[in-house]
Design a protein around this motif. Sequence first.
Motif, short mmCIF file in Angstrom:
data_model
loop_
_atom_site.label_atom_id
_atom_site.label_comp_id
_atom_site.label_asym_id
_atom_site.label_seq_id
_atom_site.Cartn_x
_atom_site.Cartn_y
_atom_site.Cartn_z
N GLU A 56 40.07 34.59 49.24
CA GLU A 56 39.11 33.51 49.09
C GLU A 56 38.29 33.67 47.82
N GLY A 57 37.91 34.90 47.51
CA GLY A 57 37.18 35.17 46.26
C GLY A 57 38.01 34.84 45.04
N LEU A 58 39.28 35.22 45.08
CA LEU A 58 40.17 34.90 43.96
C LEU A 58 40.34 33.39 43.79
N ALA A 59 40.45 32.69 44.90
CA ALA A 59 40.60 31.23 44.85
C ALA A 59 39.34 30.59 44.26
N ARG A 60 38.16 31.08 44.65
CA ARG A 60 36.92 30.55 44.08
C ARG A 60 36.87 30.81 42.57
N GLY A 61 37.30 32.00 42.17
CA GLY A 61 37.30 32.34 40.74
C GLY A 61 38.26 31.46 39.96
N GLU A 62 39.44 31.23 40.49
CA GLU A 62 40.41 30.37 39.81
C GLU A 62 39.89 28.93 39.71
N LYS A 63 39.23 28.48 40.76
CA LYS A 63 38.66 27.13 40.73
C LYS A 63 37.57 27.03 39.67
N ALA A 64 36.73 28.05 39.57
CA ALA A 64 35.67 28.07 38.56
C ALA A 64 36.27 28.02 37.16
N ILE A 65 37.35 28.75 36.95
CA ILE A 65 38.00 28.74 35.63
C ILE A 65 38.54 27.34 35.33
N LEU A 66 39.20 26.73 36.30
CA LEU A 66 39.75 25.39 36.10
C LEU A 66 38.66 24.36 35.83
N GLU A 67 37.49 24.55 36.42
CA GLU A 67 36.37 23.63 36.24
C GLU A 67 35.50 24.03 35.05
N ASP A 68 35.94 25.03 34.31
CA ASP A 68 35.23 25.53 33.13
C ASP A 68 33.81 26.00 33.47
N ARG A 69 33.65 26.60 34.63
CA ARG A 69 32.37 27.16 35.04
C ARG A 69 32.42 28.68 34.84
N VAL A 70 32.51 29.08 33.59
CA VAL A 70 32.61 30.49 33.25
C VAL A 70 31.57 30.84 32.19
N VAL A 71 31.25 32.11 32.09
CA VAL A 71 30.33 32.59 31.05
C VAL A 71 30.99 33.76 30.34
N SER A 72 30.50 34.04 29.15
CA SER A 72 31.05 35.16 28.39
C SER A 72 30.63 36.48 29.04
N HIS A 73 31.29 37.54 28.66
CA HIS A 73 30.97 38.86 29.20
C HIS A 73 29.53 39.23 28.85
N ALA A 74 29.12 38.95 27.62
CA ALA A 74 27.76 39.26 27.18
C ALA A 74 26.72 38.51 28.02
N ASP A 75 26.95 37.22 28.27
CA ASP A 75 26.03 36.44 29.10
C ASP A 75 25.98 36.97 30.53
N ALA A 76 27.13 37.34 31.03
CA ALA A 76 27.18 37.88 32.39
C ALA A 76 26.36 39.17 32.47
N LYS A 77 26.48 40.03 31.47
CA LYS A 77 25.71 41.28 31.45
C LYS A 77 24.22 41.00 31.43
N LYS A 78 23.79 40.01 30.64
CA LYS A 78 22.37 39.65 30.56
C LYS A 78 21.87 39.17 31.92
N ARG A 79 22.65 38.32 32.57
CA ARG A 79 22.24 37.79 33.87
C ARG A 79 22.18 38.91 34.92
N MET A 80 23.14 39.81 34.89
CA MET A 80 23.18 40.91 35.86
C MET A 80 22.06 41.93 35.62
N ALA A 81 21.65 42.08 34.36
CA ALA A 81 20.61 43.05 34.02
C ALA A 81 19.32 42.76 34.78
N ARG A 82 19.03 41.49 35.01
CA ARG A 82 17.82 41.12 35.74
C ARG A 82 17.85 41.68 37.17
N TRP A 83 19.02 41.69 37.77
CA TRP A 83 19.13 42.17 39.14
C TRP A 83 19.12 43.68 39.22
N LEU A 84 19.50 44.34 38.14
CA LEU A 84 19.62 45.79 38.17
C LEU A 84 18.36 46.50 37.73
N GLU A 85 17.30 45.76 37.40
CA GLU A 85 16.06 46.39 36.97
C GLU A 85 15.28 46.96 38.13
#
Length: 85
Positions: A56-85
Amino acid sequence: MKTELVTTLKRQATKLLKELREEKEPVLITEHGKPSAYLVDVDHFEHIQKKLKLLEGLARGEKAILEDRVVSHADAKKRMARWLE
């Protein structure tokens, strides 16, 4: 796969459960000649549930890619950094 009548399940539940634990083979339960339920051992059921969550997780990820709902690795790291503080 083993097939048993629902009446067998009612009369010999303990025996069927013992065989299920030992043989690890699912049992199809029938009522009036039609499939009604499957009996599977706990480990097998939990394994299936984990696989299903992963798929199910893989299917959600593939759907996000097809719908162009993706972010770059750098943006993902920035977003995750907020949660890891």
